[in-house]
Design a protein around this motif. Sequence first.
Motif, PDB file in Angstrom:
ATOM      1  N   SER A  74       7.735  31.702  36.847  1.00 62.07           N
ATOM      2  CA  SER A  74       7.583  30.570  35.938  1.00 62.07           C
ATOM      3  C   SER A  74       7.549  29.275  36.739  1.00 62.07           C
ATOM      4  O   SER A  74       8.181  29.162  37.796  1.00 62.07           O
ATOM      5  N   LEU A  75       6.822  28.268  36.212  1.00 62.54           N
ATOM      6  CA  LEU A  75       6.774  26.953  36.844  1.00 62.54           C
ATOM      7  C   LEU A  75       7.859  26.030  36.318  1.00 62.54           C
ATOM      8  O   LEU A  75       7.996  24.894  36.779  1.00 62.54           O
ATOM      9  N   GLY A  76       8.628  26.511  35.364  1.00 68.86           N
ATOM     10  CA  GLY A  76       9.684  25.688  34.809  1.00 68.86           C
ATOM     11  C   GLY A  76      10.846  25.553  35.777  1.00 68.86           C
ATOM     12  O   GLY A  76      10.736  25.790  36.980  1.00 68.86           O
ATOM     13  N   SER A  77      11.980  25.149  35.236  1.00 71.58           N
ATOM     14  CA  SER A  77      13.167  24.954  36.061  1.00 71.58           C
ATOM     15  C   SER A  77      13.581  26.274  36.697  1.00 71.58           C
ATOM     16  O   SER A  77      13.700  27.300  36.022  1.00 71.58           O
ATOM     17  N   VAL A  78      13.768  26.258  38.012  1.00 69.46           N
ATOM     18  CA  VAL A  78      14.113  27.458  38.766  1.00 69.46           C
ATOM     19  C   VAL A  78      15.624  27.520  38.928  1.00 69.46           C
ATOM     20  O   VAL A  78      16.260  26.570  39.392  1.00 69.46           O
TER      21      VAL A  78
END
Length: 570
Positions: free
Chosen positions: A335-339
Amino acid sequence: MSRLETKKPSLCNSEPLTSERVRTTLAVLKGIVTSCYGPSGRLKQLHNGLGGYVCTTSQSSALLRNLPVTHPILKILTTSVQNHVLGFLDCGLFTAILCCNLIENVQRMDLTPTTAIKLNKHLLSLCTSYLMSEACGCRIPVDFSSTQIPVCLARSILTSKPACMLTRKEVEHISALILRAFLLTIPESTEDTVVLGQSIIVPGKGQRVTDSTVLPGLLIDMSEIQLQRLLPIQKPGPLKVALFCISLAGDFSETGEGTLVVSSGVSLENAALDQLLHLGRQLVSDHVDLVLCQKVIHPSLKQFLSSHRIIAIDRLGVTVMESLSKMTGTQPIGSLGSVSPSSYGSVKDVCSAQFGSKHFFHLIPNKATVCSLLLCNRNDTVWDELKLACQAALHALQLTIKEPWVLLGGGCTETHLAAYIRNKTYSETKSILKDCGCTQAELQLMAKAFCSALESPACSLEHDGGEILTDLKYGHFWSVEADSPSVSNWSDLLSRCGCGLLNSQEELDWSFLRSTHPPFAPPPFLPHADMGLASSLTVDCLTAKLNGLRVAVETANLILDLSYVIEDKN
């Protein structure tokens, strides 16, 4: 308007094994697999008459994958063998040869399919029980505190693949590397459940076989200029790693039948790049040292990470993702969201490596359960064959961890097992007749067909017209070269048996294989208990051969039980 054709009725063939076409095609398939078997097996070249890839091989995995088979019965046989090879990577030719011969032998006997199948199952159970028993005289325990038997297993698999074109020195070198690569995948911790690591085979085509080597960790092929740009990295301690399995190129996935609604004045490219740079800033704030991506990283994100002394490597491909996950101790980020901080892993260090004209980025793990086998050979054809052989050898060693036994190779297990079954059916006739509900004549016919099929892989080892013998004490396989001078004593011509355990100077009596001789019981122990000759033995993986035996007999029973074949020709 295109012409419409009338639908053709399906073809229904009764008693398909009585068809001359089926028997002929089965005999052709048997001839192909038989001629490939063993260290002196003949190579096969498979190609499309219109051009394209040419496969030169003697291995079942490559042979059956490229062999066009159209008849339904042959498809059943080849698919069964391929499924066996998919799980065990070895003993595919043994399985195919045994299955073909068992079908042919039963067809020659005046037995009903029901009786033949029932007796086949009983004889198979005798074989498997014997091979798994302590009294088995053709299996050897594997002690991993010594390298002798594991090296013999790797060497035996390599020498059975003539298309690898290896010299004796090269076989010894690759066998030692295979064992080393296998040992590097075993974790140091002694937990209840041992999870093995992985060995990644890295190509080194066009180089000498003896240039092959094994290194802990993972080698990533790249140009010298790329390496100079990425290295050196001057950071103490473990390096924090982020592993991505999605594209970081800023592209958009297909929407399928749906639609993408974009507000007026919004640039998709800029929005995607802003999201990527936001991800980059989070990686920097989390003190990530190394970003690895299965797919593509946007050049702007690469430049941003580089400016913050973060190494970014993309286009790794799906094949190494599982190994990278094991080595770094993390799950790939999708995912490109918060890691999440728990998504990161680590490696001990990174460096460059050069072998011949090739340059590699070397990831060194904290715990060496992933290693790279840099495999070299002279050209693409022999390298492909050697890769398959090494994969089979590594997998055989892994199977031997679960079942720490090997079987005698070189045809000795097959001839020994056939001698055991002959004696068993002779000495325990009454109990077998009671269990199977058949006549003594039917049992004798089926035992003859079954034992002859068991011996067929051993007979297939001889491709040059030599004589094949068996001794009447241990039931081992012996081969005499063609055009040997006539002598009154066989021991003057014989040196060692097929597996290498026995020598001809022992007081043994010999008989031509498949000739008539009184049944005898092979001793329930191995000669030379000290195994002083273990370093030169030919052995097979017990688990792979046992499963191949089961698959061969069960597939033969399935084919013998077919009453109709219905084909839709539309």
